[in-house]
Scaffold this motif. Structure first.
Motif, PDB file in Angstrom:
ATOM      1  N   ASP A 273       0.829  -1.213   0.000  1.00 23.66           N
ATOM      2  CA  ASP A 273       0.000   0.000   0.000  1.00 23.66           C
ATOM      3  C   ASP A 273       0.860   1.257   0.000  1.00 23.66           C
ATOM      4  OD1 ASP A 273      -2.187  -1.653  -0.044  1.00 23.66           O
ATOM      5  OD2 ASP A 273      -2.909  -1.110   1.954  1.00 23.66           O
TER       6      ASP A 273
ATOM      7  N   LEU B 196      -4.489  -3.739  -8.135  1.00 28.33           N
ATOM      8  CA  LEU B 196      -3.199  -3.070  -7.931  1.00 28.33           C
ATOM      9  C   LEU B 196      -2.350  -3.801  -6.891  1.00 28.33           C
ATOM     10  CD1 LEU B 196      -4.200   0.703  -8.010  1.00 28.33           C
ATOM     11  CD2 LEU B 196      -2.831  -0.542  -9.697  1.00 28.33           C
ATOM     12  N   ARG B 197      -2.967  -4.258  -5.828  1.00 35.72           N
ATOM     13  CA  ARG B 197      -2.213  -4.989  -4.804  1.00 35.72           C
ATOM     14  C   ARG B 197      -1.636  -6.277  -5.368  1.00 35.72           C
ATOM     15  NH1 ARG B 197      -6.467  -3.940   0.179  1.00 35.72           N
ATOM     16  NH2 ARG B 197      -5.428  -2.078   1.004  1.00 35.72           N
TER      17      ARG B 197
ATOM     18  N   LYS C 150      -5.391   8.449  -2.995  1.00 36.71           N
ATOM     19  CA  LYS C 150      -4.697   7.420  -2.232  1.00 36.71           C
ATOM     20  C   LYS C 150      -5.456   6.120  -2.427  1.00 36.71           C
ATOM     21  CE  LYS C 150      -1.397   9.923  -0.886  1.00 36.71           C
ATOM     22  NZ  LYS C 150      -0.253   9.847  -1.766  1.00 36.71           N
ATOM     23  N   LEU C 151      -4.830   5.038  -2.072  1.00 36.95           N
ATOM     24  CA  LEU C 151      -5.398   3.716  -2.296  1.00 36.95           C
ATOM     25  C   LEU C 151      -6.786   3.571  -1.678  1.00 36.95           C
ATOM     26  CD1 LEU C 151      -4.197   1.429  -3.900  1.00 36.95           C
ATOM     27  CD2 LEU C 151      -3.303   0.466  -1.804  1.00 36.95           C
ATOM     28  N   ASP C 152      -6.993   4.167  -0.519  1.00 39.34           N
ATOM     29  CA  ASP C 152      -8.297   4.070   0.146  1.00 39.34           C
ATOM     30  C   ASP C 152      -9.403   4.811  -0.603  1.00 39.34           C
ATOM     31  OD1 ASP C 152      -7.251   2.511   2.165  1.00 39.34           O
ATOM     32  OD2 ASP C 152      -6.925   4.194   3.525  1.00 39.34           O
TER      33      ASP C 152
ATOM     34  N   LEU D   4       0.407   6.959  -6.740  1.00 45.73           N
ATOM     35  CA  LEU D   4      -0.908   7.553  -7.014  1.00 45.73           C
ATOM     36  C   LEU D   4      -0.789   9.061  -6.869  1.00 45.73           C
ATOM     37  CD1 LEU D   4      -3.127   5.039  -5.033  1.00 45.73           C
ATOM     38  CD2 LEU D   4      -2.972   5.259  -7.507  1.00 45.73           C
TER      39      LEU D   4
ATOM     40  N   LEU E 274       2.271   1.672  -3.519  1.00 48.82           N
ATOM     41  CA  LEU E 274       1.223   2.101  -4.445  1.00 48.82           C
ATOM     42  C   LEU E 274       0.824   3.550  -4.180  1.00 48.82           C
ATOM     43  CD1 LEU E 274      -0.863  -1.172  -4.512  1.00 48.82           C
ATOM     44  CD2 LEU E 274       0.350  -0.158  -6.458  1.00 48.82           C
ATOM     45  N   ASN E 275       0.697   3.932  -2.926  1.00 47.86           N
ATOM     46  CA  ASN E 275       0.328   5.310  -2.598  1.00 47.86           C
ATOM     47  C   ASN E 275       1.358   6.309  -3.121  1.00 47.86           C
ATOM     48  OD1 ASN E 275      -2.241   5.276  -1.368  1.00 47.86           O
ATOM     49  ND2 ASN E 275      -1.358   4.487   0.522  1.00 47.86           N
TER      50      ASN E 275
ATOM     51  N   ARG F  54      -8.328  -1.524  -6.338  1.00 44.52           N
ATOM     52  CA  ARG F  54      -7.341  -1.647  -5.257  1.00 44.52           C
ATOM     53  C   ARG F  54      -6.819  -3.089  -5.184  1.00 44.52           C
ATOM     54  NH1 ARG F  54      -9.782   1.158  -1.156  1.00 44.52           N
ATOM     55  NH2 ARG F  54     -11.080  -0.618  -0.590  1.00 44.52           N
TER      56      ARG F  54
END
Length: 130
Positions: free
Chosen positions: A60, A83-84, A71-73, A67, A63-64, A80
């Motif tokens: 995370d 991407l993970r 953000k991922l959330d 971005l 990835l963040n 999500r």
């Protein structure tokens, strides 16, 4: 026998169920059996799924960093999960990055929003370049 693409579809679904609070060990086993994920493919699924969960915070964070606006959330649960999975395969497996990104784009086309393929491609390509 299930293909690796089908295994990846299952992993995205399991990650989705986990984020929605509905994934249990019993659910996972029943789901994999229903999808005919058995033997070596089940081992492959288990290894990827456990690896993603064990490295979730690090994935995370990586990835963040890639971005730009969100953000991922803030993104969709399916995107999500894709991407993970892609980030884990790029960083922790021997699978060629181009194959991982292509698979992620295909998953986004099948399971994500209309803009998901381009979005997933951009994020994972940026992650690969790191």
């Amino acid at each position: 026998m299930a293909t690796r693409h089908q295994v990846r579809q299952c992993i995205v679904s399991l990650l989705y169920a986990r984020d929605m609070g509905t994934q249990t060990a019993e659910f996972k086993n029943e789901f994999l059996e229903e999808k005919k994920i058995r033997n070596k493919q089940k081992e492959f699924t288990e290894d990827l799924f456990k690896g993603i969960l064990a490295n979730l915070n690090m994935l995370d964070e990586m990835l963040n960093e890639k971005l730009s606006e969100h953000k991922l959330d803030d993104i969709g649960v399916v995107e999500r999960a894709i991407l993970r999975l892609g980030a884990y395969e790029i960083k922790f497996t021997d699978t060629d990055d181009a194959v991982v990104i292509n698979e992620a784009i295909e998953l986004a086309k099948e399971m994500g929003s209309e803009t998901a393929p381009k979005f997933v491609n951009g994020v994972l390509d940026a992650l690969r370049a790191k």
